[in-house]
Design an enzyme around this catalytic site. Sequence first.
Site, mmCIF file in Angstrom:
data_model
loop_
_atom_site.group_PDB
_atom_site.id
_atom_site.type_symbol
_atom_site.label_atom_id
_atom_site.label_comp_id
_atom_site.label_asym_id
_atom_site.label_seq_id
_atom_site.Cartn_x
_atom_site.Cartn_y
_atom_site.Cartn_z
ATOM 1 N N GLY A 299 28.187 58.174 -83.919
ATOM 2 C CA GLY A 299 28.441 59.603 -83.856
ATOM 3 C C GLY A 299 28.963 59.968 -82.479
ATOM 4 N N GLY A 300 28.272 59.430 -81.504
ATOM 5 C CA GLY A 300 28.680 59.678 -80.131
ATOM 6 C C GLY A 300 28.119 58.607 -79.232
ATOM 7 C CG ASN A 303 30.721 55.550 -72.945
ATOM 8 O OD1 ASN A 303 29.855 54.680 -72.827
ATOM 9 N ND2 ASN A 303 31.545 55.594 -73.984
ATOM 10 C CG HIS A 326 22.089 62.773 -79.186
ATOM 11 N ND1 HIS A 326 20.789 62.599 -79.621
ATOM 12 C CD2 HIS A 326 22.513 61.555 -78.787
ATOM 13 C CE1 HIS A 326 20.460 61.328 -79.480
ATOM 14 N NE2 HIS A 326 21.490 60.676 -78.980
ATOM 15 C CD GLU A 327 25.971 60.889 -77.960
ATOM 16 O OE1 GLU A 327 25.502 60.165 -77.066
ATOM 17 O OE2 GLU A 327 25.661 60.753 -79.164
ATOM 18 C CG HIS A 330 22.021 59.872 -74.179
ATOM 19 N ND1 HIS A 330 20.837 59.160 -74.144
ATOM 20 C CD2 HIS A 330 22.454 59.797 -75.465
ATOM 21 C CE1 HIS A 330 20.582 58.683 -75.366
ATOM 22 N NE2 HIS A 330 21.544 59.066 -76.185
ATOM 23 C CD GLU A 349 19.548 56.937 -78.235
ATOM 24 O OE1 GLU A 349 19.639 58.155 -78.474
ATOM 25 O OE2 GLU A 349 20.486 56.271 -77.742
ATOM 26 C CE1 TYR A 412 19.615 58.174 -81.657
ATOM 27 C CE2 TYR A 412 18.749 56.077 -82.418
ATOM 28 C CZ TYR A 412 19.751 56.814 -81.813
ATOM 29 O OH TYR A 412 20.877 56.186 -81.367
ATOM 30 N NE ARG A 585 28.207 59.884 -87.075
ATOM 31 C CZ ARG A 585 27.893 61.182 -87.070
ATOM 32 N NH1 ARG A 585 28.770 62.067 -87.496
ATOM 33 N NH2 ARG A 585 26.706 61.572 -86.627
ATOM 34 C CE LYS A 587 23.883 60.590 -89.341
ATOM 35 N NZ LYS A 587 23.677 61.840 -88.630
HETATM 36 N N1 BES Z 1 23.461 55.824 -77.480
HETATM 37 C C1 BES Z 1 23.566 56.164 -78.849
HETATM 38 C C2 BES Z 1 24.408 55.219 -79.632
HETATM 39 C C3 BES Z 1 23.892 53.796 -79.666
HETATM 40 C C4 BES Z 1 22.538 53.518 -79.627
HETATM 41 C C5 BES Z 1 24.793 52.774 -79.771
HETATM 42 C C6 BES Z 1 22.106 52.201 -79.652
HETATM 43 C C7 BES Z 1 24.367 51.471 -79.807
HETATM 44 C C8 BES Z 1 23.004 51.186 -79.744
HETATM 45 C C9 BES Z 1 24.091 57.580 -79.047
HETATM 46 O O1 BES Z 1 23.634 58.456 -78.078
HETATM 47 C C10 BES Z 1 23.519 58.091 -80.344
HETATM 48 O O2 BES Z 1 22.335 58.130 -80.451
HETATM 49 N N2 BES Z 1 24.371 58.483 -81.277
HETATM 50 C C11 BES Z 1 23.955 59.028 -82.545
HETATM 51 C C12 BES Z 1 24.193 60.497 -82.609
HETATM 52 C C13 BES Z 1 23.009 61.340 -82.399
HETATM 53 C C14 BES Z 1 23.335 62.783 -82.643
HETATM 54 C C15 BES Z 1 21.740 60.935 -83.083
HETATM 55 C C16 BES Z 1 24.762 58.412 -83.657
HETATM 56 O O3 BES Z 1 25.701 57.675 -83.356
HETATM 57 O O4 BES Z 1 24.482 58.666 -84.796
HETATM 58 ZN ZN ZN Z 2 21.505 58.758 -78.285
#
Ligand code: BES
Ligand code: ZN
Length: 638
Positions: A299-300, A303, A326-327, A330, A349, A412, A585, A587
């Site tokens: 999702g994001g 970086n 969310h991002e 971080h 997370e 999460y 994506r 998810k």
């Molecule tokens: N840092 C994560 C993405 C991640 C975590 C990539 C572990 C590889 C290993 C990012 O911040 C994240 O949590 N993205 C979520 C979105 C969020 C709104 C829950 C996603 O990609 O779904």
């Molecule tokens: Zn995250």
Amino acid sequence: MRVRAAGLIIACAGLPAAGADLSPIEPGFDYHSFANVDQFRTTHIDLDLRIDLEGKVISGVVELELKRLDPRATQLVLDAKDLMINDVMQKSTDVLGATAGNQTIWVSRPFHLEKPDPILGSALVIDLPPSRRPGESIRIDYETLPSAGALQWLTPKQTAGRHKAFLYTQSEPIGARTWIPLQDTPQVRATYKAKIHTPSDVVAVMSAENDPTHKRNGEYSFVMPQAIPSYLIALAVGDLQFKETGPRTGVYAEKPVVKAAAKEFADTESMIAAGEKLFGPYRWTRYDILVLPPSFPVGGMENPRLSFITPTVIAGDKSLVSVIAHELAHSWSGNLVTNATWRDLWLNEAFTVYLESRITAVVYGEQRASMEEVLGLQSLRRDLARLPPKDQVLAIDLRDRDPELVFSDVPYQKGRLFLSYLEAKFGRERFDAFLRGYFDHFAFKSITTEQFDQYLNEHLLDRFPGIVTHAEALAWEHDPGLAMDAVLPVSGAFSPVDEARTAWLGGKLEPKTFGLDWVTQQWLYFLDNMPAALRAEQLARLDQAYGFTRSSNAEIEHSWLVLVIRNDYQPGFARLEEYLTTVGRRKLIAPLYAELMKTPSGNAFAKRVFAKAMPGYHPVTVAAIETIVNPTVAEGSE
Ligand code: BES
Ligand code: ZN
């Protein structure tokens, strides 16, 4: 299983399988890196890389400045995966203590790559003379291979603009080693600089200081003056435009997307302001957003200074922008205070989901935040139902497993529930003070679960005794399932949705007479909580009334497609195929493949569509979907 031998860590294949009873975990020991961090620590990384978009190769030089912790060490061990190492050199001043005039002389050093581990890659072992000097500089001349797991190379046709090729990286958790040989562990933090050479008609951006006014000339320079872990080094190259959304915010995207992106993400500055008020100053100067092509696997990705974001968040009505909250969050939890190992990912997370919700509440109201919390809890319950108890804990044992493939809502959502529980027990005022103190205390540090525990004990549990015991906090981190006294989110906005669903299912309510003022989260809740079986005619009526099959909201579409598959609703399958071949994506598509795999006809459909879609997916998505569609062949599945 991994053992340490004479200061060197070696991976041994063929020893106990994942889940076998292993020796106790050594907190803080990174089981996913070969780097001998007790002897050397990288302090600065200097990249000089050429991006060949047609040949799909990154080639060039990385210079690592290392602090030497052990004068007797004679080997430097780095992480490398799918890399061709051409030469390794050491700065001669490190050896001779003098320069020849003003010129830096580099001396070649013997090196070898150990036998590769399928998950971790190879230890790159470099022989060095022992030294009493405080540090050394190592230069590695290398190039990437087509199999590099962090890189996705898109052909012009796979982009929105359709004219120019595109490259982007996704390094978290252990992908940085597939495009840079380095100490690929989050407990090492380094500043970095980069010179990126590209074809002259594209733009390069990095997780560093970016200059939006830089002319397209094929030469880009970046500086990241704050020390960050390797998984936050990121690069993208493509036909990017920039649009400002505020004094310290903006979006980079391909031309067909940039306007809609700037509109969707117009509230970013308000989010930063909300974050600063709650958690302390934003310490990264600018916050820009890069919108990736739809194949972006997450999702994001947070970086620093430049979040990488999926275009599936652009719904046209800002309804999915919690991903930005969310991002951005971080920037405090994750980028400022970082997990020391992947077992500690929940520290990144859980805090971020908690912060995300607090920011959302300020910018979009409590109601939106609580609806999202309830949806998050539902998603957690689905994960808990499928996960073995050992994977239902926050501080998870990932030994011998690819952290990427053991991905779930536990760090999460269960993590967030832990923090909400602490907030409820101690009161928001005390908890907020605790949070601020935590970010200040550990700023620019990488910490373990145990370091968090100690801080928690000192600054909350023991400071206000008699409220939460040490044992209760430890149970949250180490016990499976959900604690009985968890404080579960509720949302009044879902009551009318439950009522409408029940009435409609009972034939007492017609579509179009309900839901006319519902927001995205209510629709998601409506669809996600349907009974196991619906009749084709019921789905057809819903679709006719609300146009789900042609929804422009990627999340609503996802929830609808789950029902399409579950009920074998044929009119939805063409859209399903289109969705699975454009969206990458994880998810959003993994649950669809999982649902398809439950029936023989779905299984055949999944295999066919996966084969067709695969060339357009990022390697991370390919690996994840592979475990679902071909569970016996795929690696790391269990
Ligand atoms: N840092 C994560 C993405 C991640 C975590 C990539 C572990 C590889 C290993 C990012 O911040 C994240 O949590 N993205 C979520 C979105 C969020 C709104 C829950 C996603 O990609 O779904
Ligand atoms: Zn995250």
